[in-house]
Motif scaffolding. Structure first.
Motif, PDB file in Angstrom:
ATOM      1  N   ARG A   1       0.832  -1.213   0.000  1.00  0.00           N
ATOM      2  CA  ARG A   1       0.000   0.000   0.000  1.00  0.00           C
ATOM      3  C   ARG A   1       0.864   1.259   0.000  1.00  0.00           C
ATOM      4  NH1 ARG A   1      -5.269   1.721   1.202  1.00  0.00           N
ATOM      5  NH2 ARG A   1      -5.347   3.612   2.444  1.00  0.00           N
ATOM      6  N   THR A   2       1.910   1.272   0.804  1.00  0.00           N
ATOM      7  CA  THR A   2       2.746   2.470   0.852  1.00  0.00           C
ATOM      8  C   THR A   2       3.570   2.622  -0.413  1.00  0.00           C
ATOM      9  OG1 THR A   2       4.461   1.276   2.059  1.00  0.00           O
ATOM     10  CG2 THR A   2       2.894   2.546   3.356  1.00  0.00           C
ATOM     11  N   ARG A   3       4.021   1.517  -0.986  1.00  0.00           N
ATOM     12  CA  ARG A   3       4.783   1.615  -2.237  1.00  0.00           C
ATOM     13  C   ARG A   3       3.895   2.069  -3.383  1.00  0.00           C
ATOM     14  NH1 ARG A   3      10.296   0.258  -2.373  1.00  0.00           N
ATOM     15  NH2 ARG A   3      10.780  -0.868  -0.494  1.00  0.00           N
ATOM     16  N   ALA A   4       2.654   1.593  -3.419  1.00  0.00           N
ATOM     17  CA  ALA A   4       1.746   1.983  -4.495  1.00  0.00           C
ATOM     18  C   ALA A   4       1.386   3.461  -4.396  1.00  0.00           C
ATOM     19  CB  ALA A   4       0.481   1.130  -4.448  1.00  0.00           C
ATOM     20  N   ALA A   5       1.294   3.964  -3.176  1.00  0.00           N
ATOM     21  CA  ALA A   5       0.906   5.356  -2.979  1.00  0.00           C
ATOM     22  C   ALA A   5       2.070   6.318  -3.179  1.00  0.00           C
ATOM     23  CB  ALA A   5       0.329   5.540  -1.579  1.00  0.00           C
ATOM     24  N   ALA A   6       3.287   5.799  -3.094  1.00  0.00           N
ATOM     25  CA  ALA A   6       4.453   6.672  -3.158  1.00  0.00           C
ATOM     26  C   ALA A   6       4.678   7.184  -4.576  1.00  0.00           C
ATOM     27  CB  ALA A   6       5.696   5.941  -2.670  1.00  0.00           C
ATOM     28  N   ASP A   7       4.974   8.451  -4.646  1.00  0.00           N
ATOM     29  CA  ASP A   7       5.331   9.106  -5.898  1.00  0.00           C
ATOM     30  C   ASP A   7       6.854   9.070  -5.953  1.00  0.00           C
ATOM     31  OD1 ASP A   7       5.186  10.602  -8.175  1.00  0.00           O
ATOM     32  OD2 ASP A   7       4.624  12.470  -7.186  1.00  0.00           O
ATOM     33  N   PRO A   8       7.456   8.372  -6.931  1.00  0.00           N
ATOM     34  CA  PRO A   8       8.915   8.220  -6.890  1.00  0.00           C
ATOM     35  C   PRO A   8       9.652   9.554  -6.970  1.00  0.00           C
ATOM     36  CG  PRO A   8       8.050   7.467  -8.992  1.00  0.00           C
ATOM     37  CD  PRO A   8       6.871   7.784  -8.115  1.00  0.00           C
ATOM     38  N   VAL A   9      10.777   9.597  -6.286  1.00  0.00           N
ATOM     39  CA  VAL A   9      11.635  10.778  -6.284  1.00  0.00           C
ATOM     40  C   VAL A   9      12.881  10.409  -7.091  1.00  0.00           C
ATOM     41  CG1 VAL A   9      12.910  12.414  -4.857  1.00  0.00           C
ATOM     42  CG2 VAL A   9      10.760  11.468  -4.029  1.00  0.00           C
ATOM     43  N   LEU A  10      12.830  10.677  -8.392  1.00  0.00           N
ATOM     44  CA  LEU A  10      13.910  10.303  -9.291  1.00  0.00           C
ATOM     45  C   LEU A  10      14.776  11.515  -9.603  1.00  0.00           C
ATOM     46  CD1 LEU A  10      11.862   8.051 -11.741  1.00  0.00           C
ATOM     47  CD2 LEU A  10      13.142   7.364  -9.706  1.00  0.00           C
ATOM     48  N   ASP A  11      16.079  11.333  -9.459  1.00  0.00           N
ATOM     49  CA  ASP A  11      17.041  12.404  -9.711  1.00  0.00           C
ATOM     50  C   ASP A  11      16.898  12.873 -11.161  1.00  0.00           C
ATOM     51  OD1 ASP A  11      19.289  13.999 -10.153  1.00  0.00           O
ATOM     52  OD2 ASP A  11      20.500  12.835  -8.743  1.00  0.00           O
ATOM     53  N   PRO A  12      16.627  14.169 -11.378  1.00  0.00           N
ATOM     54  CA  PRO A  12      16.453  14.642 -12.756  1.00  0.00           C
ATOM     55  C   PRO A  12      17.735  14.555 -13.582  1.00  0.00           C
ATOM     56  CG  PRO A  12      16.380  16.485 -11.202  1.00  0.00           C
ATOM     57  CD  PRO A  12      16.434  15.225 -10.408  1.00  0.00           C
ATOM     58  N   ARG A  13      18.874  14.438 -12.914  1.00  0.00           N
ATOM     59  CA  ARG A  13      20.153  14.363 -13.632  1.00  0.00           C
ATOM     60  C   ARG A  13      20.497  12.943 -14.050  1.00  0.00           C
ATOM     61  NH1 ARG A  13      22.823  17.082  -8.533  1.00  0.00           N
ATOM     62  NH2 ARG A  13      21.505  15.429  -7.761  1.00  0.00           N
ATOM     63  N   THR A  14      20.164  11.948 -13.208  1.00  0.00           N
ATOM     64  CA  THR A  14      20.581  10.567 -13.475  1.00  0.00           C
ATOM     65  C   THR A  14      19.424   9.591 -13.621  1.00  0.00           C
ATOM     66  OG1 THR A  14      20.708  10.027 -11.121  1.00  0.00           O
ATOM     67  CG2 THR A  14      22.705  10.917 -12.160  1.00  0.00           C
ATOM     68  N   GLY A  15      18.253   9.949 -13.109  1.00  0.00           N
ATOM     69  CA  GLY A  15      17.105   9.041 -13.157  1.00  0.00           C
ATOM     70  C   GLY A  15      17.084   8.024 -12.030  1.00  0.00           C
ATOM     71  N   ARG A  16      18.044   8.083 -11.109  1.00  0.00           N
ATOM     72  CA  ARG A  16      18.083   7.153  -9.984  1.00  0.00           C
ATOM     73  C   ARG A  16      17.169   7.628  -8.861  1.00  0.00           C
ATOM     74  NH1 ARG A  16      24.354   6.573  -9.168  1.00  0.00           N
ATOM     75  NH2 ARG A  16      23.684   7.944  -7.506  1.00  0.00           N
TER      76      ARG A  16
END
Length: 188
Positions: free
Chosen positions: A140-155
């Motif tokens: 549930r928490t993973r599905a709700a999470a909006d990923p925080v991806l580094d705009p420079r590397t995508g990690r």
């Protein structure tokens, strides 16, 4: 990256999550902190202020209310669906804990557990319920999470959960049955 910058970023990420800031904007803010500190050599705290205050500024700039989101949610109340999910999780948690403890005590005493059932089976049923609950919470928490991806590397920029945290969460439900079995074996 220094420990001070890492700690600042982790706290800022948490504060921005609590304010319901979208993941891409959180990633941009963390990248801005990294870039500024690398270019100027100043500390993150000196440049941006306390993480909580900086998170408020960013939230307001996006048209979101300042302050932690969970508190606003609690004041506004839960939806019926959220309340039912919470009540179901509480019931499963209670049942799993009760079965786990009853099975462990029965196993330690050499007696059958609730309803005359074998203690080991009741203990395993309690563990299964608690494992299912933990899995559901993670999903549930993973599905709700909006990923925080580094705009420079995508990690992914979110910190990993340290090993000690997993041991704390999983240690109790695993240690109790093992202790019950050990007591049973030592007393025979």
């Amino acid at each position: 990256m220094t420990t001070e910058v890492r700690a600042y970023r982790d706290q800022l990420l948490l504060e921005l999550r609590l304010r319901d800031v979208p993941g891409p904007r959180i990633a941009e803010a963390l990248a801005e902190v990294d870039s500024h500190v690398a270019e100027t050599g100043e500390g993150a705290l000196e440049s941006f202020g306390p993480p909580r205050a900086y998170a408020d500024e960013l939230a307001v700039s996006l048209g979101l209310p300042a302050g932690r989101g969970w508190w606003r949610t609690m004041r506004a109340g839960l939806t019926w669906r959220e309340a039912l999910v919470a009540a179901g999780a509480a019931a499963v948690s209670f049942a799993g804990t009760w079965l786990l403890l009853d099975g462990a005590v029965g196993l330690a005493d050499g007696e059958p557990a609730v309803g005359g059932q074998p203690a080991l089976g009741v203990l395993l049923a309690g563990l299964a319920l608690l494992a299912a609950l933990a899995g559901g919470v993670v999903l549930r928490t993973r599905a709700a999470a909006d990923p925080v991806l580094d705009p420079r590397t995508g990690r992914d920029m979110a910190p990993r959960v340290p090993l000690w945290a997993w041991l704390v969460v999983c240690g109790g439900p695993v240690a109790l049955p093992l202790a019950a079995v050990a007591v049973r074996l030592l007393t025979d």
